[in-house]
Design an enzyme around this catalytic site. Sequence first.
Site, PDB file in Angstrom:
ATOM      1  N   ASP A   1      17.008 -89.383 -58.614  1.00  0.00           N
ATOM      2  CA  ASP A   1      17.349 -89.692 -59.990  1.00  0.00           C
ATOM      3  C   ASP A   1      18.864 -89.915 -60.063  1.00  0.00           C
ATOM      4  O   ASP A   1      19.603 -89.545 -59.140  1.00  0.00           O
ATOM      5  CB  ASP A   1      16.926 -88.525 -60.887  1.00  0.00           C
ATOM      6  CG  ASP A   1      17.187 -88.777 -62.353  1.00  0.00           C
ATOM      7  OD1 ASP A   1      17.027 -89.924 -62.796  1.00  0.00           O
ATOM      8  OD2 ASP A   1      17.575 -87.833 -63.060  1.00  0.00           O
TER       9      ASP A   1
ATOM     10  N   ASP B   1      21.263 -90.049 -63.576  1.00  0.00           N
ATOM     11  CA  ASP B   1      21.967 -89.234 -64.567  1.00  0.00           C
ATOM     12  C   ASP B   1      21.620 -87.760 -64.420  1.00  0.00           C
ATOM     13  O   ASP B   1      20.453 -87.378 -64.426  1.00  0.00           O
ATOM     14  CB  ASP B   1      21.618 -89.697 -65.980  1.00  0.00           C
ATOM     15  CG  ASP B   1      22.325 -90.985 -66.350  1.00  0.00           C
ATOM     16  OD1 ASP B   1      23.431 -91.219 -65.835  1.00  0.00           O
ATOM     17  OD2 ASP B   1      21.780 -91.767 -67.152  1.00  0.00           O
TER      18      ASP B   1
ATOM     19  N   ASP C   1      16.302 -83.715 -62.043  1.00  0.00           N
ATOM     20  CA  ASP C   1      16.828 -82.621 -62.862  1.00  0.00           C
ATOM     21  C   ASP C   1      16.103 -82.436 -64.189  1.00  0.00           C
ATOM     22  O   ASP C   1      16.444 -81.527 -64.941  1.00  0.00           O
ATOM     23  CB  ASP C   1      18.320 -82.848 -63.152  1.00  0.00           C
ATOM     24  CG  ASP C   1      18.552 -83.976 -64.160  1.00  0.00           C
ATOM     25  OD1 ASP C   1      17.939 -85.051 -63.986  1.00  0.00           O
ATOM     26  OD2 ASP C   1      19.314 -83.775 -65.115  1.00  0.00           O
TER      27      ASP C   1
END
Length: 273
Positions: A13, A15, A214
């Site tokens: 991922d 961001d 996250d």
Amino acid sequence: MPSPTDSLLIVSDLDGCLIDSLTQEWTQAIPVLDHLREQHIPVILCSSKTAAETMAIQDELGLQGEAFIAENGAVIQLNDEWDDHPNYPRMINGDSHESIRKVVNELRQTHGFKFTTYDDVDDAMIGEITGLTPKMIGLAKLQEASQTLIWRDSDERLKVFNDELNNLGLCMTEGGHFWHVLDQRGGKGSALTWLIDQYRYRTGQRPTTVAVGDSPNDVSMLDVADYAVIVQGFSKQPVIVKNDDPQRVYRTRARGPEGWSEGVEHVMNTLSR
């Protein structure tokens, strides 16, 4: 005997992981990225960002030509070397952005749901929320197979909206800043599964995969991978994976690019033992 890292793929991922979600910086990840490049270990970006955004970020990170997954799995870009593939240069999983946009707007008009989409707001508001530069804001609006929205209604209404989407073959996933609506045929997990099959076909062996995420919209990707790194994030919802075996899952202490580096180094060290 070949090393476990010989066919390794890092799937990440952006961001809140490889890129700081507030500053859009990745300086703390550069040493690990350089090491992976030296070892010829591909880094496959997998995020809610558009293909246009992701290609620009690939250029900045030195990852040009690698495959990537965009718009939460609704878009899959193929490796530059796979130009003989029938889906080259990229594959769209499900309905187009325009089709999804129409459905979302109709639901808002019919039921009075309160939300704002990327199509509703100006670049200044997007920049204020995301910290993106004007150039990257323009690329972020080039959605091909999803719709991004800011939910402004109650949690109860959110469930009703999600149920309506599901009945129409769409789904909604939560990212770091926004909610994202896409076709149910999309999703990071299904996109990664498809990519793994392509690598297996090309190389003759299934790659060992390390997924880094996250937030809740990373769970399907984390579940598919052989090893999962969960970077400490800011989501209100916990990141819960199906197989939380500590031999498979590592949860970082640090956030953002520092946490990304911590997690990738941990898995790399484990595989090298």
